[in-house]
Motif scaffolding. Structure first.
Motif, PDB file in Angstrom:
ATOM      1  N   LEU A 121       7.940  -1.079   3.855  1.00  0.00           N
ATOM      2  CA  LEU A 121       6.647  -0.386   4.016  1.00  0.00           C
ATOM      3  C   LEU A 121       5.558  -1.055   3.165  1.00  0.00           C
ATOM      4  CD1 LEU A 121       8.021   3.286   3.872  1.00  0.00           C
ATOM      5  CD2 LEU A 121       7.440   1.950   5.902  1.00  0.00           C
ATOM      6  N   SER A 122       5.811  -2.287   2.765  1.00  0.00           N
ATOM      7  CA  SER A 122       4.839  -3.019   1.944  1.00  0.00           C
ATOM      8  C   SER A 122       3.524  -3.211   2.689  1.00  0.00           C
ATOM      9  CB  SER A 122       5.391  -4.411   1.598  1.00  0.00           C
ATOM     10  OG  SER A 122       6.478  -4.293   0.712  1.00  0.00           O
ATOM     11  N   LEU A 123       2.464  -3.251   1.915  1.00  0.00           N
ATOM     12  CA  LEU A 123       1.095  -3.574   2.353  1.00  0.00           C
ATOM     13  C   LEU A 123       0.462  -2.582   3.338  1.00  0.00           C
ATOM     14  CD1 LEU A 123      -0.615  -5.963   1.300  1.00  0.00           C
ATOM     15  CD2 LEU A 123      -0.316  -7.053   3.497  1.00  0.00           C
ATOM     16  N   ILE A 124       1.080  -1.420   3.525  1.00  0.00           N
ATOM     17  CA  ILE A 124       0.392  -0.404   4.335  1.00  0.00           C
ATOM     18  C   ILE A 124      -0.744   0.142   3.467  1.00  0.00           C
ATOM     19  CG2 ILE A 124       0.588   1.841   5.491  1.00  0.00           C
ATOM     20  CD1 ILE A 124       3.465   1.213   6.140  1.00  0.00           C
ATOM     21  N   PRO A 125      -1.977   0.118   3.983  1.00  0.00           N
ATOM     22  CA  PRO A 125      -3.081   0.646   3.174  1.00  0.00           C
ATOM     23  C   PRO A 125      -2.908   2.150   2.918  1.00  0.00           C
ATOM     24  CG  PRO A 125      -3.903  -0.604   5.054  1.00  0.00           C
ATOM     25  CD  PRO A 125      -2.434  -0.390   5.279  1.00  0.00           C
ATOM     26  N   GLY A 126      -3.645   2.657   1.950  1.00  0.00           N
ATOM     27  CA  GLY A 126      -3.653   4.098   1.739  1.00  0.00           C
ATOM     28  C   GLY A 126      -3.013   4.513   0.429  1.00  0.00           C
ATOM     29  N   THR A 127      -2.829   5.816   0.294  1.00  0.00           N
ATOM     30  CA  THR A 127      -2.371   6.410  -0.955  1.00  0.00           C
ATOM     31  C   THR A 127      -0.990   7.064  -0.775  1.00  0.00           C
ATOM     32  OG1 THR A 127      -3.554   8.386  -0.262  1.00  0.00           O
ATOM     33  CG2 THR A 127      -4.698   6.928  -1.807  1.00  0.00           C
ATOM     34  N   VAL A 128      -0.380   7.369  -1.908  1.00  0.00           N
ATOM     35  CA  VAL A 128       0.931   8.030  -1.890  1.00  0.00           C
ATOM     36  C   VAL A 128       0.833   9.405  -1.215  1.00  0.00           C
ATOM     37  CG1 VAL A 128       2.579   9.179  -3.432  1.00  0.00           C
ATOM     38  CG2 VAL A 128       1.970   6.794  -3.824  1.00  0.00           C
ATOM     39  N   GLY A 129      -0.225  10.162  -1.517  1.00  0.00           N
ATOM     40  CA  GLY A 129      -0.386  11.494  -0.918  1.00  0.00           C
ATOM     41  C   GLY A 129      -0.397  11.415   0.602  1.00  0.00           C
ATOM     42  N   ALA A 130      -1.177  10.494   1.123  1.00  0.00           N
ATOM     43  CA  ALA A 130      -1.287  10.374   2.585  1.00  0.00           C
ATOM     44  C   ALA A 130       0.000   9.859   3.208  1.00  0.00           C
ATOM     45  CB  ALA A 130      -2.447   9.452   2.948  1.00  0.00           C
ATOM     46  N   SER A 131       0.824   9.122   2.443  1.00  0.00           N
ATOM     47  CA  SER A 131       2.068   8.596   3.031  1.00  0.00           C
ATOM     48  C   SER A 131       2.934   9.745   3.531  1.00  0.00           C
ATOM     49  CB  SER A 131       2.831   7.745   2.007  1.00  0.00           C
ATOM     50  OG  SER A 131       3.456   8.566   1.027  1.00  0.00           O
ATOM     51  N   ALA A 132       2.842  10.899   2.836  1.00  0.00           N
ATOM     52  CA  ALA A 132       3.629  12.065   3.252  1.00  0.00           C
ATOM     53  C   ALA A 132       2.947  12.794   4.411  1.00  0.00           C
ATOM     54  CB  ALA A 132       3.811  13.008   2.071  1.00  0.00           C
ATOM     55  N   VAL A 133       1.621  12.850   4.385  1.00  0.00           N
ATOM     56  CA  VAL A 133       0.887  13.513   5.481  1.00  0.00           C
ATOM     57  C   VAL A 133       1.191  12.795   6.794  1.00  0.00           C
ATOM     58  CG1 VAL A 133      -1.420  14.072   6.386  1.00  0.00           C
ATOM     59  CG2 VAL A 133      -0.988  14.168   3.919  1.00  0.00           C
ATOM     60  N   GLN A 134       1.129  11.469   6.720  1.00  0.00           N
ATOM     61  CA  GLN A 134       1.231  10.638   7.919  1.00  0.00           C
ATOM     62  C   GLN A 134       2.661  10.278   8.276  1.00  0.00           C
ATOM     63  OE1 GLN A 134      -2.151  11.044   8.548  1.00  0.00           O
ATOM     64  NE2 GLN A 134      -1.910   9.026   9.428  1.00  0.00           N
TER      65      GLN A 134
END
Ligand SMILES: Cc1cc2nc3c(=O)[nH]c(=O)nc-3n(C[C@H](O)[C@H](O)[C@H](O)COP(=O)(O)OP(=O)(O)OC[C@H]3O[C@@H](n4cnc5c(N)ncnc54)[C@H](O)[C@@H]3O)c2cc1C
Length: 346
Positions: A121-134
């Motif tokens: 999952l390297s280099l996916i833009p964004g934040t840790v919080g959104a990783s769970a939302v998305q």
């Protein structure tokens, strides 16, 4: 004198061009950037009447959002960068990261701490919080495979609640935060259950091709491969504003699949464990000759048909929406498939 440990900035009537990767130049009535949870919780509680009256949006890096207009309301933007090793056992390491932690920094930091699993999952833009939302995903991995639990502030009751992985209703690019808890939860931190011993996943065709039969592949090699592949395939939002894949890859049942397969021998698909099929939306768009197709300031990217770009840097959210509608219409006419945006319209 006590040091001022808090970092909370309040901007009024500000441009959010720098806060969304499409680079859409719209304004927000109020944007609050904060580092420490205590500070934002105190703010929300002490302004609860006002907060309940106004529209709000939690904004990570804005890498999956499309602003169609100015945002008349409150934008909450976490930027905290806190990492804690909370537990470990024989096989796993449990690492808690604050919601504002930049995802790819987190991936790099976990690998440096010999906690494995997130390399694909390297280099996916964004934040840790959104990783769970998305429930972000790429190259055969999804965030849900590693999220152990998370903590969020209930924006109605102001209680801090914990959700275990099984309660998050994770599915393809979605979670409870896009449905039952939509606009009701501010994720504060996410705890990941990572591996002490790497489980190398190079099943994905692009990764296999990259290694060309190389053996003894490490998790850091996978990270390097994914970064190189992504840099070639995907446009850099700093050059051409974009939000990655604009549409989800549609999932269809066997019956529909067989009809389509008969019409299109070269149909690009993945068979799913539940008997359904996931179609490559980018292939369909490409098949219709839409790569580089331009509408006002927006266009379909020349290398990756699933990515819509702010070609001129001056496209509005509406231009990009109109382009998406044109594509949806053409895909429906030709494949009878209703494309659904992965990008969230604001
Ligand atoms: C070049 C590029 C490549 C990409 N590649 C991929 C990919 O391979 N795989 C993939 O899955 N995605 C990909 N994306 C999409 C994007 O990176 C992810 O969706 C990412 O998780 C969005 O993170 P963000 O912090 O920017 O969230 P935002 O876009 O700011 O927000 C997304 C949603 O999460 C909510 N949210 C954010 N933070 C919180 C919080 N703390 N609490 C509650 N809700 C919150 C927002 O309100 C919004 O609903 C790509 C995007 C780009 C630009």
């Amino acid at each position: 004198m006590l040091p001022n440990i808090f970092h909370m900035l309040i901007f009024r009537n500000c441009s959010i061009k720098q806060y969304n990767t499409f680079g859409i130049d719209v304004k927000a009535s109020v944007l609050i950037e904060y580092e420490h949870d205590e500070e934002i919780i105190r703010f929300i509680v002490s302004h609860q009447d006002k907060c309940r009256q106004v529209k709000h949006l939690i904004l990570g890096e804005g890498s999956n959002l499309l602003f169609r207009d100015d945002f008349y309301g409150l934008i909450i933007h976490p930027v905290g960068k806190k990492l804690d090793l909370v537990n470990e056992d024989e096989n796993y390491i449990y690492i808690k990261a604050s919601a504002g932690y930049i995802w790819d920094d987190f991936v790099e930091d976990t690998l440096n701490s010999k906690a494995f699993g997130l390399e694909n999952l390297s280099l996916i833009p964004g934040t840790v919080g959104a990783s769970a939302v998305q429930n972000i995903g790429a190259y055969g991995s999804e965030a849900k495979d590693f999220i152990f639990e998370l903590e969020y502030l209930d924006l109605d009751s102001h209680e801090i609640k914990i959700l275990k992985n099984s309660e998050c209703k994770f599915a393809y690019r979605t979670s409870i935060f896009k449905n039952d808890l939509k606009n009701k939860a501010l994720i504060l931190n996410v705890t990941f259950k990572l591996l002490k011993f790497p489980n190398i996943n190079c099943d994905y065709a692009d990764i296999q091709k990259y290694f060309n039969n190389k053996t003894n592949i490490t998790a850091k090699d996978i990270r390097e491969a994914v970064i190189n592949i992504r840099n070639i395939k995907l446009p850099d939002p700093k050059k051409f504003g974009n939000a990655g894949s604009f549409f989800k890859n549609p999932i269809i049942n066997q019956e529909k699949f067989e009809i389509l397969r008969e019409k299109h021998e070269d149909l690009r698909f993945y068979s799913l464990a539940d008997g359904n099929y996931k179609l490559a939306a980018g292939w369909m768009i490409d098949k219709l000759g839409l790569k580089t197709f331009t509408h006002k300031g927006a266009a379909v990217h020349e290398n990756q048909a699933l990515v819509l770009i702010n070609k001129t840097g001056k496209a509005t959210g509406k231009d990009i929406c109109e382009l998406a509608e044109i594509i949806k219409e053409k895909v429906y006419q030709n494949f009878e498939i209703e494309l659904e945006p992965e990008v969230i319209y604001i």
